[in-house]
Write a protein that holds these residues in place. Sequence first.
Motif, PDB file in Angstrom:
ATOM      1  N   ALA A  70      56.208  77.047  68.706  1.00  0.00           N
ATOM      2  CA  ALA A  70      55.513  78.507  68.215  1.00  0.00           C
ATOM      3  C   ALA A  70      54.119  79.095  69.112  1.00  0.00           C
ATOM      4  CB  ALA A  70      54.920  78.382  66.457  1.00  0.00           C
ATOM      5  N   TYR A 153      63.356  78.992  68.970  1.00  0.00           N
ATOM      6  CA  TYR A 153      62.172  80.432  69.339  1.00  0.00           C
ATOM      7  C   TYR A 153      62.021  80.596  70.457  1.00  0.00           C
ATOM      8  CZ  TYR A 153      58.718  78.335  65.185  1.00  0.00           C
ATOM      9  OH  TYR A 153      58.332  78.831  63.881  1.00  0.00           O
ATOM     10  N   GLU A 241      51.407  76.475  62.130  1.00  0.00           N
ATOM     11  CA  GLU A 241      52.993  76.285  61.405  1.00  0.00           C
ATOM     12  C   GLU A 241      53.230  74.032  62.124  1.00  0.00           C
ATOM     13  OE1 GLU A 241      51.699  78.287  64.028  1.00  0.00           O
ATOM     14  OE2 GLU A 241      52.467  80.548  62.915  1.00  0.00           O
ATOM     15  N   SER A 290      58.332  85.024  62.025  1.00  0.00           N
ATOM     16  CA  SER A 290      58.934  84.488  63.325  1.00  0.00           C
ATOM     17  C   SER A 290      59.917  85.251  64.244  1.00  0.00           C
ATOM     18  CB  SER A 290      59.730  83.112  62.727  1.00  0.00           C
ATOM     19  OG  SER A 290      61.204  83.128  62.255  1.00  0.00           O
ATOM     20  N   GLN A 293      56.727  87.951  65.397  1.00  0.00           N
ATOM     21  CA  GLN A 293      56.158  86.574  66.488  1.00  0.00           C
ATOM     22  C   GLN A 293      56.637  87.627  67.817  1.00  0.00           C
ATOM     23  OE1 GLN A 293      54.690  82.865  66.065  1.00  0.00           O
ATOM     24  NE2 GLN A 293      55.038  82.762  68.084  1.00  0.00           N
ATOM     25  N   ASN A 374      50.840  83.597  60.946  1.00  0.00           N
ATOM     26  CA  ASN A 374      51.712  83.348  62.151  1.00  0.00           C
ATOM     27  C   ASN A 374      50.864  85.027  62.450  1.00  0.00           C
ATOM     28  OD1 ASN A 374      54.080  84.991  62.779  1.00  0.00           O
ATOM     29  ND2 ASN A 374      54.457  82.723  62.996  1.00  0.00           N
TER      30      ASN A 374
END
Length: 444
Positions: A70, A153, A241, A290, A293, A374
């Motif tokens: 992340a 990711y 995270e 997520s 993001q 986030n």
Amino acid sequence: MNMDYAVKWTYGKFFKFVFPSILTMICISFYSVVDSFFVAKFVSTNAMASVNIVLPYTNLVWGLAVMLAAGSSAIVGIRLGEKKTEEANRLFSFMAFFMLCVSVILAVICLIFMDDIVRLLGASELLFDDARLYIFVLIITSPILMFKLFFEYYVRLDGKPKVALVMSFLGLALNVALDYIMVESLGWGVMGASIATATSIFVSMLIGIYYFTKGSSHLKFMKFKKDFVFIWHSIVNGSSEMLTEMSSGIVTILFNYSIMRYAAEDGVAAMGVIMNIYYFFISIYMGITSGSQPVISYNYGAKNITKMKEIMRYSIISIGVSSILVFLCAQVFGHGIISWYVGNSPHVIALADHGLKIFAFCFLFIGVNLFVSNLYTAISHGKVAALISISRTILFVLAALAILPRFIGIDGIWSAIPLSELVTLFMSGYFMIQFLRIHVKEEA
């Protein structure tokens, strides 16, 4: 590349984009749930407790992987928004190499101290042997677990959330099938459950490797230079995270120690059921955050303020609606889920049912806290994100566990996380206002 990130979206298009990420996170949450379910059904609730008691090790592995994936993907996303494609590819490649080194070193160290780790996690003599079996397979497959998450990711950053969904869904389906064969049909018990999970994660990882080597990815592996400044920035940026994942393990250990004083192994089993329900429901919020993001990171790098405001607005709407629905679902269907999950264990069912009625209030607050944390990760302001995470997952929870059970007994344990999330909500509100004031100004 990723030019679709910059154009105006309707809410429908936003939801269509983040929905695969929501499903991906739900699939991920089911990995440990599936093992616990089959072990509880076909072995015993004590065997299920032994699986749950070593889950903090999984939190450690996930925490390190999420921190690096992340944290680095947000920085790489910003570089893409700045049109620095070659630099983005070099950073992506170096992070993959660095994660390989970290994961192998971690596995070797944990193998050496495996028995000590199992005892530290709170396994009683009754649970020790099964816990040791389960964690052994988890340790030797740590690199696979970390790279599965890493690829998911970066696949989302590459604009292909559906590929990430395929990775997780196929892995989950294989996990269910192998659990049934190894635990129920072959009678391999806890060891069979751990092998099933490791095998399914390996298959998911292979899909990620294929995508970035043989598929149509924009991000590509290439020759890289060592850049430990980038590593440090990724660690700082992804620390929130990591804290979220690792603190889940720390808190699970503390909960297990606390609940053992009130309800022994049945209490640990009840807590395990509640935590599995918890991980399932918060995966919805994690999927929204997520999923949004990479779009936020890209447009922050491109200085597209209008798009950032659009994505933030859609995210908050989604989190607000899902928070209410999740809370109601936990209250209305909680007993049925627990009964289906545990089976014929009336005392465990009663403990978990009562606990979930109190615990479920955290679902009203946690989504906003996760989103704000986030959000700061997405723009590479990891220190703020880390402050929010460490407060909600460790500091406030520790304070609640130290104080509440002295006054209201076991209900204080069930209330610790809801109270922590509520207090954190005020902190998140403050940082959200600061973000809007500093980073999202009204355009002339």
